[in-house]
Design an enzyme around this catalytic site. Sequence first.
Site, PDB file in Angstrom:
ATOM      1  N   VAL A   1      31.272 -28.217 -18.923  1.00 31.66           N
ATOM      2  CA  VAL A   1      31.534 -29.436 -18.491  1.00 31.66           C
ATOM      3  C   VAL A   1      30.524 -29.829 -20.072  1.00 31.66           C
ATOM      4  CG1 VAL A   1      30.130 -31.287 -17.892  1.00 31.66           C
ATOM      5  CG2 VAL A   1      30.993 -29.366 -16.279  1.00 31.66           C
ATOM      6  N   PRO A   2      31.594 -30.734 -21.081  1.00 31.23           N
ATOM      7  CA  PRO A   2      31.682 -30.795 -22.155  1.00 31.23           C
ATOM      8  C   PRO A   2      30.869 -32.198 -22.263  1.00 31.23           C
ATOM      9  CG  PRO A   2      33.915 -32.058 -21.244  1.00 31.23           C
ATOM     10  CD  PRO A   2      32.963 -31.296 -19.951  1.00 31.23           C
ATOM     11  N   CYS A   3      29.527 -32.252 -22.503  1.00 28.92           N
ATOM     12  CA  CYS A   3      28.624 -33.106 -22.803  1.00 28.92           C
ATOM     13  C   CYS A   3      28.796 -33.128 -23.894  1.00 28.92           C
ATOM     14  CB  CYS A   3      27.526 -33.179 -21.741  1.00 28.92           C
ATOM     15  SG  CYS A   3      26.149 -31.492 -22.754  1.00 28.92           S
ATOM     16  N   HIS A   4      29.061 -32.382 -25.164  1.00 30.33           N
ATOM     17  CA  HIS A   4      29.208 -32.080 -26.828  1.00 30.33           C
ATOM     18  C   HIS A   4      30.443 -33.418 -26.748  1.00 30.33           C
ATOM     19  CE1 HIS A   4      32.195 -29.377 -25.317  1.00 30.33           C
ATOM     20  NE2 HIS A   4      32.436 -30.488 -26.323  1.00 30.33           N
ATOM     21  N   ARG A   5      30.334 -34.072 -25.942  1.00 29.00           N
ATOM     22  CA  ARG A   5      31.608 -35.243 -26.725  1.00 29.00           C
ATOM     23  C   ARG A   5      31.539 -37.057 -26.203  1.00 29.00           C
ATOM     24  NH1 ARG A   5      36.577 -32.402 -22.731  1.00 29.00           N
ATOM     25  NH2 ARG A   5      36.497 -30.637 -24.400  1.00 29.00           N
TER      26      ARG A   5
END
Length: 186
Positions: free
Chosen positions: A154-158
């Site tokens: 789940v790409p919370c780094h984006r």
Amino acid sequence: MSSGDLDALLRVTSATYRGETPPDIAFGTYDGAVGRLVLAVSGKGVVACSFEDEHTVYERVMRHVGTFIGPDPGRLDPVRRELDAYFSGRLRAFTTPVDLALATPFARTVLQKTMAVPYGTTTTLGEIGERIGRPRALRAVGNALMANPVCVVVPCHRIVPGDGELGDYAGGVAAKRHLLTVESRS
């Protein structure tokens, strides 16, 4: 629970189901480009891909998801293969299902919108707030992202603050920078 206690518990659990019913929750680790990630997979999907230590994740999974936890390479290896492919730039979207059982209802809403942010792009906390109908809830959105139990997948780094900075990340700023660099090269 000490490190030795957790290791012993996983050995006993593994021995208990060897040749019988596998655990409800597969539990293990993945050592990759951004360090060690602790993995847990339920019958619904990846419930944890976390930078937190194994004991913390184990306790949380046991408290909120299920108590029959143990190693199960058959369920962990698909996630590991996808992580390998992602870090090598060969995978743009994870196909492994996600189980957000460890997230609060508000965090689930935030993380579901986060999953829609395309590979190789970023968006801001404010834009996520707008998408969930809470445009002024920047701190709450940021807290939900920091508590993401399924990092990388789940790409919370984006998600960035909107001030030109990278912002905080559960794995640290260096890990966030690395993930965004991987995506910008592909």
